[in-house]
Design an enzyme around this catalytic site. Structure first.
Site, PDB file in Angstrom:
ATOM      1  N   CYS A 277      -5.643   4.298  -4.102  1.00  0.00           N
ATOM      2  CA  CYS A 277      -5.743   2.898  -3.690  1.00  0.00           C
ATOM      3  C   CYS A 277      -7.002   2.160  -4.121  1.00  0.00           C
ATOM      4  CB  CYS A 277      -5.548   2.791  -2.187  1.00  0.00           C
ATOM      5  SG  CYS A 277      -6.259   4.121  -1.219  1.00  0.00           S
TER       6      CYS A 277
ATOM      7  N   HIS B 181       1.882   2.013   4.014  1.00  0.00           N
ATOM      8  CA  HIS B 181       1.017   3.191   4.162  1.00  0.00           C
ATOM      9  C   HIS B 181       1.212   3.814   5.547  1.00  0.00           C
ATOM     10  CE1 HIS B 181      -2.620   5.652   4.307  1.00  0.00           C
ATOM     11  NE2 HIS B 181      -2.959   5.289   3.092  1.00  0.00           N
TER      12      HIS B 181
ATOM     13  N   HIS C 273     -11.128  -1.655   1.484  1.00  0.00           N
ATOM     14  CA  HIS C 273     -11.365  -0.276   1.033  1.00  0.00           C
ATOM     15  C   HIS C 273     -12.295  -0.187  -0.187  1.00  0.00           C
ATOM     16  CE1 HIS C 273      -9.411   3.993   0.486  1.00  0.00           C
ATOM     17  NE2 HIS C 273     -10.609   4.024   1.069  1.00  0.00           N
TER      18      HIS C 273
ATOM     19  N   ASP D  50       0.115  -0.271  -4.995  1.00  0.00           N
ATOM     20  CA  ASP D  50      -1.210   0.043  -5.532  1.00  0.00           C
ATOM     21  C   ASP D  50      -1.301   1.405  -6.221  1.00  0.00           C
ATOM     22  OD1 ASP D  50      -0.996   1.528  -3.190  1.00  0.00           O
ATOM     23  OD2 ASP D  50      -3.022   1.066  -2.476  1.00  0.00           O
ATOM     24  N   ASN D  51      -0.314   2.275  -6.016  1.00  0.00           N
ATOM     25  CA  ASN D  51      -0.299   3.601  -6.655  1.00  0.00           C
ATOM     26  C   ASN D  51       1.049   4.223  -6.338  1.00  0.00           C
ATOM     27  OD1 ASN D  51      -2.727   3.957  -4.199  1.00  0.00           O
ATOM     28  ND2 ASN D  51      -0.695   4.825  -3.840  1.00  0.00           N
TER      29      ASN D  51
ATOM     30  N   LYS E 121       1.425   9.941  -5.498  1.00  0.00           N
ATOM     31  CA  LYS E 121       0.038   9.477  -5.383  1.00  0.00           C
ATOM     32  C   LYS E 121      -0.968  10.605  -5.590  1.00  0.00           C
ATOM     33  CE  LYS E 121      -2.991   7.315  -1.884  1.00  0.00           C
ATOM     34  NZ  LYS E 121      -3.014   6.759  -0.506  1.00  0.00           N
TER      35      LYS E 121
ATOM     36  N   LYS F 292      -6.064  -4.966   3.613  1.00  0.00           N
ATOM     37  CA  LYS F 292      -6.945  -3.811   3.397  1.00  0.00           C
ATOM     38  C   LYS F 292      -7.880  -4.028   2.217  1.00  0.00           C
ATOM     39  CE  LYS F 292      -6.281   0.856   1.659  1.00  0.00           C
ATOM     40  NZ  LYS F 292      -5.365   1.990   1.572  1.00  0.00           N
TER      41      LYS F 292
ATOM     42  N   ARG G  14      -7.484  -1.192  -6.676  1.00  0.00           N
ATOM     43  CA  ARG G  14      -8.001  -2.461  -6.158  1.00  0.00           C
ATOM     44  C   ARG G  14      -9.258  -2.892  -6.911  1.00  0.00           C
ATOM     45  NH1 ARG G  14      -5.478  -2.680  -0.754  1.00  0.00           N
ATOM     46  NH2 ARG G  14      -4.069  -0.907  -0.828  1.00  0.00           N
TER      47      ARG G  14
ATOM     48  N   ASP H  94       0.843  -1.197   0.000  1.00  0.00           N
ATOM     49  CA  ASP H  94       0.000   0.000   0.000  1.00  0.00           C
ATOM     50  C   ASP H  94       0.883   1.254   0.000  1.00  0.00           C
ATOM     51  OD1 ASP H  94      -2.070   1.769   0.169  1.00  0.00           O
ATOM     52  OD2 ASP H  94      -2.959   0.908   1.964  1.00  0.00           O
ATOM     53  N   ASP H  95       0.851   2.011  -1.093  1.00  0.00           N
ATOM     54  CA  ASP H  95       1.670   3.219  -1.275  1.00  0.00           C
ATOM     55  C   ASP H  95       3.158   2.898  -1.432  1.00  0.00           C
ATOM     56  OD1 ASP H  95      -0.708   4.575  -1.008  1.00  0.00           O
ATOM     57  OD2 ASP H  95      -0.203   5.564   0.882  1.00  0.00           O
TER      58      ASP H  95
END
Length: 588
Positions: free
Chosen positions: A73, A227, A137, A333-334, A394, A135, A77, A35-36
């Site tokens: 994010c 993250h 989301h 994810d980004n 991001k 996660k 996903r 994540d990130d």
């Protein structure tokens, strides 16, 4: 006669068993999502951060350097699990930022809608076990959670971010994080909970519970790490003490040098312009550099801790004899996070969220960073390091917002181990790729609903070495989030971003010549600009893209310092060095 019948029956049964034994077992799949996590944060993509387990997967498989996600994010996903554009699958905008003119519009529900079928649903129906940890989301209602979207077992954080140690969320109106386990909402977390460790523990237990039944598994490991907030066990906080005091510019240059040596980027690649609001570390006092460096130390610890737990999973799969039959897909994810999400939510004194932040997230002393109740973030300077050599991070449709490192390894890979591929890849490609690997056909309908077509392209020929890219120069990919938008076709990229992040108008870049997006060449390429604008209109119409009437970036130009070009050493006044006269002319 009876004996003949029995003999025939035994022969047929023996033949059927032999045929079943000869039929190759379908591979397991493990998707590891950071994540990130930035493009250059893994060692095999140029980082000084120690990621031996992720690097080992890269050495066993293939690294991809032109892989695209989305700029944030939940949009990424949603495309990963549906294979369908965000403006169709329900995440046309993030739920937290849905604009007034997008409310109530199909495709902008803020959760993964029922117009799409998910990858785990189709794999589960075809005989796969389906597991998720981490996660989610993409919705919190009972019909939106992982168990309702195809996951047989899950241990999931439904929110977008929060504590790694407990159920503390960031806003006063939503003070508790929401978790599910196997489709049931949790009121408490397991004893000794730490997000990255617990997610790994749970997945290993899911795999072991069904071990030996002959069925393959699909595991979606959606790590919360790295993250923010940078929460991590004490033993992982001090592995890089003082290493980042030299500042982001030096670390970016060092990463670029390693990327060139590794072959991630070609010789002659230049760094993107340093963000205009980020100072050259040379002008900062040593104490300031050390304090900012401490934040990057914690981020590096987050990466290394995540890598450790990836190693635990890999070691377990080797121990139970499943590693060789498992496909691993690893990516972020980004782009890396350069904004201070906590500051955005906490707001100003006198507000409810500010009071909540002061009580629940009160550990602001650097010595307490990493503990429950602290919220360290590393900011735009280090985010650009994570995205070396690209521009911004991001939330943006610059390369630094949407381009990510990708590793694929396992039995479907026939390219040389440790090799690098530059073909244009997209996160929406994962669904058609894995369906093809599993021998599953994407249906035209699901539960009496007509399904939208998949937008991705299978990677199987690329992974097998039969092609260098799943796309031709005529194919294009497009993005829109928060009003920022982009389109890439071949080497050309069309981009529109809110000022001052962009020009508030369309810009054109040739990424083959300028991967750092330093020079807008729209004025010199009117014909190409017109052609790509036509492709954008085609994309926007087909996917019901509604440019938001309100955006998280709408006031950026009013609240941020003016944007000036980044020219090294300018203005000379603040970079001026002490004059030293020639020794022969000094009066003794």
């Amino acid at each position: 006669m009876v004996a003949a019948i029995i003999c025939t029956a035994v022969t047929l049964a023996t033949s059927a068993v032999a045929s079943a034994q000869e039929k190759p077992r379908r591979p397991n799949v493990v998707i590891i999502l950071g994540d990130d996590m930035g493009f250059s944060d893994m060692g095999m993509f140029g980082s000084e951060i120690k990621t031996p387990n992720l690097d080992a997967l890269a050495k066993d498989g293939v690294r991809f350097t032109s892989f695209y996600t989305h700029a944030s994010c939940s949009p990424t996903r949603s495309m990963l699990l549906s294979g369908v554009d965000t403006h169709i699958n329900g995440i046309g905008n993030m739920d937290e930022w849905t604009a007034p003119n997008q409310k109530g519009v199909p495709g902008y529900e803020g959760f993964l809608n029922d117009r799409v079928v998910t990858l785990p649903q189709l794999l589960k129906d075809s005989g796969y076990h389906t597991y998720m940890v981490g996660k989610w989301h993409m919705g919190k209602a009972p019909d939106q959670i992982p168990a309702a979207r195809g996951f047989e077992r899950d241990f999931s954080l439904l929110d977008g971010a929060g504590s790694y140690w407990n159920m503390d969320n960031m806003a006063a109106t939503s003070p508790r994080l929401v978790f599910t386990e196997d489709g049931r909402y949790l009121t408490r977390l397991p004893k000794g909970y730490y997000a990255t460790k617990t997610y790994t523990d749970k997945l290993i237990s899911f795999i072991d519970a069904n071990r030996g039944d002959g069925k393959p598994f699909f595991a979606y490991v959606a790590h919360q790490a790295p993250h923010d907030p940078y929460h991590l066990p004490r033993a992982w906080r001090d592995r890089h003490v003082g290493e980042y005091d030299k500042g982001w510019d030096v670390v970016r240059q060092e990463r670029l040098k390693r990327q060139i040596e590794l072959g991630i980027v070609p010789p002659g690649t230049t760094l993107a312009e340093r963000m205009w609001m980020v100072p050259n570390p040379i002008v900062l006092a040593p104490a300031s550099r050390a304090l900012l460096g401490r934040k990057m130390e914690l981020y590096a610890g987050m990466m290394e801790n995540m890598d450790f737990h990836v190693g635990r999973l890999v070691a377990h799969l080797k121990e139970i004899g499943e590693y060789e039959n498992t496909i691993f897909i690893v990516f972020g994810d980004n782009g890396a996070e350069g904004a201070d999400l906590f500051q955005m939510i906490a707001g100003t004194p006198g507000t409810l969220n500010f009071l909540f932040a002061a009580s629940k997230w009160s550990k602001t002393d650097p010595k307490s960073w990493g503990e429950p109740g602290s919220y360290p973030v590393y900011g735009p300077g280090w985010a650009q390091v994570s995205m070396t050599p690209f521009s911004q991070y991001k939330g943006m449709t610059t390369e630094g917002g949407i381009r990510n490192a990708l590793v694929v390894s396992g039995p479907v890979v026939r390219r040389p181990s440790g090799s690098i591929n530059n073909g244009l890849m997209h996160v929406a490609d994962i669904m058609p790729t894995l369906l093809e690997v599993a021998g599953v056909t994407y249906p035209k309908t699901h539960k009496d609903r007509e399904l939208p077509p998949l937008i991705g392209k299978s990677w199987t020929r690329v992974l097998a070495g039969g092609a260098d890219s799943p796309r031709t120069d005529q194919d294009y990919m497009a993005w829109e989030i928060f009003g920022n938008r982009a389109l890439r076709q071949g080497d050309w990229k069309l981009r529109w971003q809110w000022r001052p992040w962009g020009k508030g108008d369309w810009e054109l870049f040739n990424l083959a010549a300028d991967p750092a997006e330093r020079k807008d060449v729209a004025a010199d390429n009117a014909e190409k600009l017109t052609a790509l604008l036509a492709r954008w209109e085609e994309y926007a119409t087909a996917n019901n893209v509604i440019i938001p009437s309100r955006s998280v970036f709408e006031s950026s130009e009013d609240t941020m310092p003016p944007r000036f070009p980044d020219d090294s050493g300018f203005p000379p006044l603040i970079y001026m060095r002490q004059f030293v006269p020639p020794p022969a002319l000094i009066k003794r």
